[in-house]
Design an enzyme around this catalytic site. Structure first.
Site, mmCIF file in Angstrom:
data_model
loop_
_atom_site.group_PDB
_atom_site.id
_atom_site.type_symbol
_atom_site.label_atom_id
_atom_site.label_comp_id
_atom_site.label_asym_id
_atom_site.label_seq_id
_atom_site.Cartn_x
_atom_site.Cartn_y
_atom_site.Cartn_z
ATOM 1 N N ASP A 11 0.758 -0.769 0.169
ATOM 2 C CA ASP A 11 0.298 -0.181 0.112
ATOM 3 C C ASP A 11 0.808 0.844 -0.216
ATOM 4 O O ASP A 11 1.950 0.886 0.561
ATOM 5 C CB ASP A 11 -1.235 -0.234 1.261
ATOM 6 N N ASN A 59 -10.683 -3.683 -6.333
ATOM 7 C CA ASN A 59 -9.742 -2.190 -7.578
ATOM 8 C C ASN A 59 -10.173 -1.585 -9.324
ATOM 9 O O ASN A 59 -9.487 -0.993 -9.228
ATOM 10 C CB ASN A 59 -7.752 -2.139 -7.161
#
Ligand code: FPP
Length: 217
Positions: A11, A59
């Site tokens: 991340d 996503n």
């Protein structure tokens, strides 16, 4: 002890790019470089398997420029990787474009002869869907034995997951390897993924060494 299997939630790529005055999508190619640094060191240290979250099913609703940058990094990696890791993908690859699916087949085939560390890349993956799918396959076979279920998960055959590391400051698993992480040690780092170095990989192994594992006993 060296973990048999370590997973990373990579991340902070978009934030890293913005902090360096670039558009968010530029973060992913730097993220790929970080992955190669980290995986290279873990391979040297004898970790059996590394799993990374490259793209969740959720996503797919991200802006087009970000998705293209992730897919470009994936295709570039698949076409140019000639190293010693054994590359495997998991997730719903067939739902992606032929270009991506072909490059995945290519790198998996080319690296299948490598005998050491595997690098397992989750692409268009979500753990809850994977669990439901495996349960359905097991039920369809008329038995609900745990072995049948486990062999139907997309991570079947990988060593037990010993540790999950998430960079970027958030402290959650975000639908990544939920069944597999039941007894994994969790480590959260504030560092943004593209800043990860080989020394950070060593730091994760040092942290694992300190943990006392009880498996509920
Ligand atoms: C989260 O960061 C990460 C992703 C959505 C994908 C990460 C993908 C790569 C680094 C490319 C990997 C390539 C291969 C071949 C495995 P984010 O950008 O959402 O983080 P942020 O928005 O919190 O900054």
């Amino acid at each position: 002890m060296i973990p048999r299997h370590i997973a990373f939630i990579m991340d902070g790529n978009g934030r890293w790019a913005q902090a360096h005055g670039m558009p968010r999508y530029e973060g992913y190619k730097h993220g790929l470089e970080a992955l190669l640094r980290v995986a290279g060191r873990l391979e040297q240290r004898g970790v059996g398997a590394i799993s990374v979250f490259a793209l969740s099913t959720e996503n797919l609703s991200r802006p087009k420029d970000e998705l293209s940058a992730i897919f470009d990094a994936v295709i570039k990696f698949n076409k140019t990787y000639f190293g010693t890791l054994r590359i495997n993908y998991f997730g719903d690859i067939d739902a992606l474009s032929d270009d991506i699916a072909d490059s995945v087949d290519d790198v998996e085939r080319r690296t299948s002869i490598n005998k050491g560390t595997s690098l397992n890349i989750a692409l268009n993956y979500g753990a809850q869907t994977d669990i439901v799918h495996a349960a359905k396959l097991a039920a369809d076979k008329g038995s609900f034995l745990e072995d049948e279920f486990l062999s139907s998960l997309s991570t079947a055959g990988l060593p037990p997951l010993d540790m999950v590391v998430r960079t970027g400051g958030e402290r959650r698993l975000s639908n990544f390897m939920l069944y597999e992480s039941a007894y994994a040690e969790l480590m959260f780092m504030d560092k943004l993924w593209p800043d990860m170095t080989a020394d950070d990989a060593d730091a994760a192994l040092a942290e694992f060494e300190k943990r006392v594992r009880k498996f509920g006993k």
